[in-house]
Design a protein around this motif. Structure first.
Motif, PDB file in Angstrom:
ATOM      1  N   SER A   1      -7.535  -8.656  -5.578  1.00  0.00           N
ATOM      2  CA  SER A   1      -8.307  -7.416  -5.517  1.00  0.00           C
ATOM      3  C   SER A   1      -7.413  -6.193  -5.371  1.00  0.00           C
ATOM      4  N   PHE A   2      -6.485  -6.252  -4.442  1.00  0.00           N
ATOM      5  CA  PHE A   2      -5.683  -5.090  -4.060  1.00  0.00           C
ATOM      6  C   PHE A   2      -4.519  -4.834  -5.014  1.00  0.00           C
TER       7      PHE A   2
ATOM      8  N   VAL B   1      -7.862  -0.776 -12.869  1.00  0.00           N
ATOM      9  CA  VAL B   1      -9.068  -0.003 -13.162  1.00  0.00           C
ATOM     10  C   VAL B   1      -8.725   1.440 -13.454  1.00  0.00           C
TER      11      VAL B   1
ATOM     12  N   TYR C   1      -3.996  -6.506  -8.264  1.00  0.00           N
ATOM     13  CA  TYR C   1      -4.309  -6.573  -9.682  1.00  0.00           C
ATOM     14  C   TYR C   1      -5.527  -5.721 -10.062  1.00  0.00           C
ATOM     15  N   LEU C   2      -6.681  -5.995  -9.473  1.00  0.00           N
ATOM     16  CA  LEU C   2      -7.918  -5.320  -9.891  1.00  0.00           C
ATOM     17  C   LEU C   2      -7.886  -3.824  -9.652  1.00  0.00           C
ATOM     18  N   VAL C   3      -7.539  -3.413  -8.445  1.00  0.00           N
ATOM     19  CA  VAL C   3      -7.560  -1.983  -8.126  1.00  0.00           C
ATOM     20  C   VAL C   3      -6.605  -1.207  -9.015  1.00  0.00           C
ATOM     21  N   ARG C   4      -5.468  -1.774  -9.307  1.00  0.00           N
ATOM     22  CA  ARG C   4      -4.456  -1.075 -10.085  1.00  0.00           C
ATOM     23  C   ARG C   4      -4.727  -1.101 -11.586  1.00  0.00           C
TER      24      ARG C   4
ATOM     25  N   ALA D   1       0.832  -1.215   0.000  1.00  0.00           N
ATOM     26  CA  ALA D   1       0.000   0.000   0.000  1.00  0.00           C
ATOM     27  C   ALA D   1       0.859   1.254   0.000  1.00  0.00           C
TER      28      ALA D   1
ATOM     29  N   TYR E   1       2.661   2.616  -5.388  1.00  0.00           N
ATOM     30  CA  TYR E   1       2.578   3.675  -6.402  1.00  0.00           C
ATOM     31  C   TYR E   1       3.952   4.269  -6.708  1.00  0.00           C
TER      32      TYR E   1
END
Length: 179
Positions: free
Chosen positions: A171-172, A179, A174-177, A22, A26
Motif C-alpha cells: 500500500s505505502f 497513483v 507501491y500503490l500510493v506512489r 516516508a 520522495y
C-alpha cells in the motif's frame, strides 16, 4: 513470551523502516520515481503469492487441528511454493532495478526502498527456512507433538505478521506512489 518480545521488536524495526521510507521516499535525486520503475501488474502478482501463502498456511493449521499430519505437510508445501515464488519475484525485481541503474546507491528513495523491501524479503526467506525445518521435524521427529504444535503456532503468527507487513509495503510503497 519470548516470541512476543521478538515480534514486537520486529514491529519497531519495520516501523522505523516505514518512517525512513516516508522521509526519504520522495528523494529521487534526479533519478527515476516509483511510477517510472514499478509495474502494478507485477507487484499485484507478487502480493497475491504472499497472500495466498497465508491462506494455505491457514489451511495447514486447520489440518493440524484435526491431527492430519499428511494434510498439514501438503499445505505447508504449498505455502512454501508460494513463498519461494514471492522471493523469486523480489529477487528478479531487485536484479532488474540494479541492471537498469536504479540500485540502492542511485537515490534516497531507492536506498529506503531496497532497505524496507529487502528486510521484508529476508524475513520471508527466514520464514521459509523455519517452515522447511519444522516440516522435517513434524514428518521425521515427533509428528504433531506438543512442542511441534507450539512451534507451528509460533511460525503461523510470524508468517501472518509478514503478510500484514507486506500489505503495508504494497500500500505505502507501491500503490500510493503509483497513483
Amino acid at each position: 513470551m519470548g516470541f512476543w518480545i521478538y515480534l514486537m521488536s520486529d514491529c519497531i524495526i519495520f516501523g522505523t523502516l516505514f518512517a525512513t521510507y516516508a522521509v526519504l521516499g520522495y528523494g529521487y535525486g534526479g533519478g527515476p520515481s516509483p511510477a517510472d520503475l514499478f509495474s502494478p501488474g507485477f507487484v499485484f502478482v507478487e502480493t497475491a503469492f504472499l497472500l495466498f501463502s497465508s491462506i494455505t498456511f491457514g489451511m495447514g493449521m486447520l489440518r493440524a487441528d484435526k491431527g492430519d499430519v499428511d494434510g498439514l505437510l501438503k499445505w505447508l508445501g504449498i505455502t512454501a511454493v508460494f513463498g519461494v515464488l514471492f522471493i523469486a519475484m523480489e529477487i528478479y525485481e531487485f536484479n532488474h532495478l540494479v541492471h537498469i541503474g536504479a540500485g540502492p546507491d542511485r537515490s534516497a528513495f531507492l536506498s529506503s526502498f531496497f532497505l524496507l523491501v529487502g528486510t521484508h524479503g529476508l524475513h520471508v526467506t527466514f520464514g521459509l527456512v523455519w517452515l522447511g525445518t519444522l516440516a522435517a521435524q513434524i514428518k521425521w521427529k515427533g509428528g504433531l507433538s506438543e512442542a511441534n504444535t507450539r512451534r507451528l503456532g509460533t511460525l503461523s503468527m510470524f508468517w501472518h505478521f509478514l503478510d500484514l507487513i507486506w500489505i503495508g509495503v504494497f500500500s505505502f510503497v507501491y500503490l500510493v506512489r503509483l497513483v
